[in-house]
Design an enzyme around this catalytic site. Structure first.
Site, PDB file in Angstrom:
ATOM      1  N   ARG A  14       0.860  -1.181   0.000  1.00 12.44           N
ATOM      2  CA  ARG A  14       0.000   0.000   0.000  1.00 12.44           C
ATOM      3  C   ARG A  14       0.900   1.237   0.000  1.00 12.44           C
ATOM      4  O   ARG A  14       2.026   1.197   0.518  1.00 12.44           O
ATOM      5  CB  ARG A  14      -0.887   0.021   1.253  1.00 12.44           C
ATOM      6  CG  ARG A  14      -2.059  -0.929   1.180  1.00 12.44           C
ATOM      7  CD  ARG A  14      -3.098  -0.456   0.166  1.00 12.44           C
ATOM      8  NE  ARG A  14      -4.242  -1.332   0.089  1.00 12.44           N
ATOM      9  CZ  ARG A  14      -4.419  -2.254  -0.865  1.00 12.44           C
ATOM     10  NH1 ARG A  14      -3.515  -2.450  -1.798  1.00 12.44           N
ATOM     11  NH2 ARG A  14      -5.520  -2.981  -0.889  1.00 12.44           N
ATOM     12  N   HIS A  24      -1.326   0.836  -9.882  1.00 19.07           N
ATOM     13  CA  HIS A  24      -1.974  -0.202  -9.058  1.00 19.07           C
ATOM     14  C   HIS A  24      -2.476  -1.348  -9.960  1.00 19.07           C
ATOM     15  O   HIS A  24      -3.646  -1.730  -9.911  1.00 19.07           O
ATOM     16  CB  HIS A  24      -3.129   0.384  -8.244  1.00 19.07           C
ATOM     17  CG  HIS A  24      -3.426  -0.420  -7.002  1.00 19.07           C
ATOM     18  ND1 HIS A  24      -3.777   0.154  -5.811  1.00 19.07           N
ATOM     19  CD2 HIS A  24      -3.414  -1.753  -6.776  1.00 19.07           C
ATOM     20  CE1 HIS A  24      -3.982  -0.792  -4.897  1.00 19.07           C
ATOM     21  NE2 HIS A  24      -3.766  -1.968  -5.468  1.00 19.07           N
TER      22      HIS A  24
END
Ligand code: GLV
Length: 314
Positions: free
Chosen positions: A229, A277
């Protein structure tokens, strides 16, 4: 007929929500599968498959019994008070997604080990210059996070000849893999790793773990790959480490704010490679099968393997 079935609702901002709905309808025919917003009667909703769902979903569905995430990282759901503690929350563990991530990590490792980063920069300057490199067997890669994803990455890297070691917050013994834990263990792994690959869950313990202290422990000219993350990383520390040559490159798939804002300096740093991502995009066809199994297990009163431990945070 569908009118009598319990409803499984899909709520996600992703543009493939309809593909998820179709895949879930096939994988879980015992449910009337509806996109949130098209759910006929919230009282019939017993299960939901979600990514950043609207708060209303939880308020309006009194008979909701299970929440399944459409991805692996669930910190965004744990931060939401509507996802009541008594609601079983499951994260997605899908072998296809795991394989996608492992292959992405291998690609990133080869990218730096074979110096594609340098050759990309050289091409822009039309410079013809060859660089020798360490071979895979001479290159130690440290994997931070030894869950399903981290273990798959470690195994694939080893099959490709790399020296692999691993770190997890709590001690973990894995056959054939040197592992460390705790904060001393983290420095030990960093100090041995030419390339660090982070696939950690985001918790209070792992936030900002990829910081200047960690980079200072790494061998000069190391590389960072982050697919956990964005909040694991302290971007200013990374850029400082890249600018002093402490690190020589970073491949980042995750950011504190996504999409990465246009004015973020990471976009322009010559040694940072930005991916949107996309390392392991959830796959509706296979993900739906895993989600259907998880939801069924909860409704049968069983404890599925991918049930989130709320204390632990993943
Ligand atoms: C993606 O990052 C996920 O958590 O599945």
């Amino acid at each position: 007929m569908a009118a009598s079935l319990p409803v499984l609702t899909v709520a996600t901002p992703w543009d493939n929500a309809e593909a998820w709905r179709t895949a879930l309808a096939e994988a879980a025919p015992e449910f009337d599968v509806r996109l949130w917003g098209e759910a006929p009667d919230p009282a019939r909703v017993v299960a939901c498959a979600v990514w950043h769902p609207p708060a209303l979903l939880f308020e309006r569905c009194p008979n909701l019994r299970v929440v399944h995430a459409l991805g692996a990282g669930v910190e965004h759901l744990l931060q939401r008070s509507e996802v009541r503690p008594d609601l079983p929350l499951l994260r997605l563990v899908d072998p296809v997604m795991t394989e996608r991530l492992a292959q992405w990590a291998l690609a990133g490792t080869l990218f730096f080990q074979r110096r594609f980063d340098r050759y990309l920069r050289q091409q822009r300057e039309r410079r013809w210059l060859r660089h020798d490199h360490e071979d895979a067997g001479e290159t130690t890669v440290g994997v931070l996070g030894l869950g399903v994803m981290g273990r798959a990455i470690a195994a694939l890297l080893r099959r490709n000849g790399f020296q692999v070691i691993g770190w997890s917050r709590l001690p973990k013994e894995l056959p054939g893999l040197g592992t460390w834990s705790g904060s001393d263990g983290l420095r030990a792994v960093a100090s041995r790793s030419a390339i660090l690959i982070a696939v950690l869950p985001l918790t209070g313990d792992t936030r900002s773990i990829l910081d200047g202290d960690l980079f200072a422990a790494m061998p000069e000219g190391g590389f960072l790959i982050n697919a956990g993350r964005g909040d694991h990383l302290v971007p200013a520390d990374l850029m400082a480490a890249l600018d002093t040559g402490r690190l020589d490159g970073a491949l980042l798939d995750v950011f504190p704010v996504e999409p990465l804002p246009a004015d973020d300096p990471l976009w322009h740093h010559p040694k940072v490679f930005v991916h949107p991502h996309a390392a392991a995009i959830s796959n509706p066809r296979t993900g739906a099968i895993a989600i259907a199994e998880g939801i069924r297990a909860v409704l049968r009163g069983e404890r599925p393997a991918n049930l989130v431990d709320r204390e632990r945070g993943y």
